[in-house]
Write an enzyme that holds these catalytic residues in place. Structure first.
Site: not given
Length: 252
Positions: A143, A157
């Site tokens: 990501s 995350y």
């Protein structure tokens, strides 16, 4: 183009979002696709879409946090289609979207277990097969949140995806001499459910992107899939250990 005719491709997290788009893209270019994930119904939908378009795919349920199940997944892929040429480790979760001091131990453990340990276990078993069978290609889905960009209230995350980017580079160096080429793609906000904020619909997200994103929109899932297919293709034969950011300029 049919860059992947005769190739077997394993895609985890293939039941929705980016994983489904990646599976469809490989199948459209001739690959036999193993669509893996935890939910049989959504995987069957992905396979149905591929078959309706004339492609070849099979659904296999597996939890990437369980080493034995991941090993069985690789074996099943080889059994169904005769080998494993390409693996896309896409399965991931988003939990604990609160300040660091408020993240529960349960959420922290779940995110790290799925997003980091799950990628490591997948690579462990994929590499074990590939190094004994002439090599292969692995693309991990990371990501832009992590190694490239930080935002508030997403520490678990962000930490997990920064680890995926680092793990990808380490694995690439460890295994390129065995003919296994490993890279990552780091999407930003894309046309997938994970990029929606709580209570937000697609129209509201599109409006938000006009001011938050330099390109003024999210990346389409097919655009992220195209980056994955490039890294998996012979055109990227000398690309080793890269982390290809596809985030519409957000981290620039």
């Amino acid at each position: 183009m049919n860059r992947f005719t005769g190739k077997t491709v394993l895609v985890s997290g293939a039941g929705s979002g980016l994983g489904r788009a990646i599976a469809l893209a490989f199948a459209a270019e001739g690959a036999s696709v193993v669509a893996a994930g935890r939910t049989a119904a959504s995987l069957d939908e992905t396979v149905g879409l591929i078959e309706a378009d004339g492609g070849t795919a099979v659904a296999v349920t597996a939890d990437v946090t369980d080493s034995a199940l991941v090993q069985d997944l690789v074996r099943e892929s080889v059994s169904r289609f005769g080998g494993l040429d390409i693996a896309v480790n896409n399965a991931g979760i988003l939990r604990g979207t609160v300040p660091v001091g408020e993240v529960s131990e349960e959420d922290w453990d779940a995110v790290l277990r799925t997003n980091v340990t799950g990628v490591w276990l997948a690579m462990k078993h994929e590499i074990a097969h590939m190094k004994e069978n002439g090599g292969g290609v692995i693309v991990n889905i990371s990501s832009n949140l992590g190694a490239h960009l930080r935002i508030p209230n997403a520490a678990a995350y962000i930490t997990s995806k920064a680890a995926v980017s680092a793990l990808t580079r380490a694995a690439a160096l460890d295994h390129i001499h065995q003919g296994i080429r490993i890279n990552a793609v780091s999407p930003g906000a894309s046309a997938a459910p994970m990029s929606l904020r709580p209570g937000e619909n697609e129209a509201a997200r599109a409006e938000r992107m006009k001011s938050e994103n330099p390109l003024g929109r999210v990346a389409e899932a097919e655009e992220v899939a195209a980056a994955v297919l490039y890294l998996a293709s012979p055109a990227a034969a000398s690309v080793v250990g890269t982390d290809l950011v596809v985030d519409s300029g957000s981290s620039a």
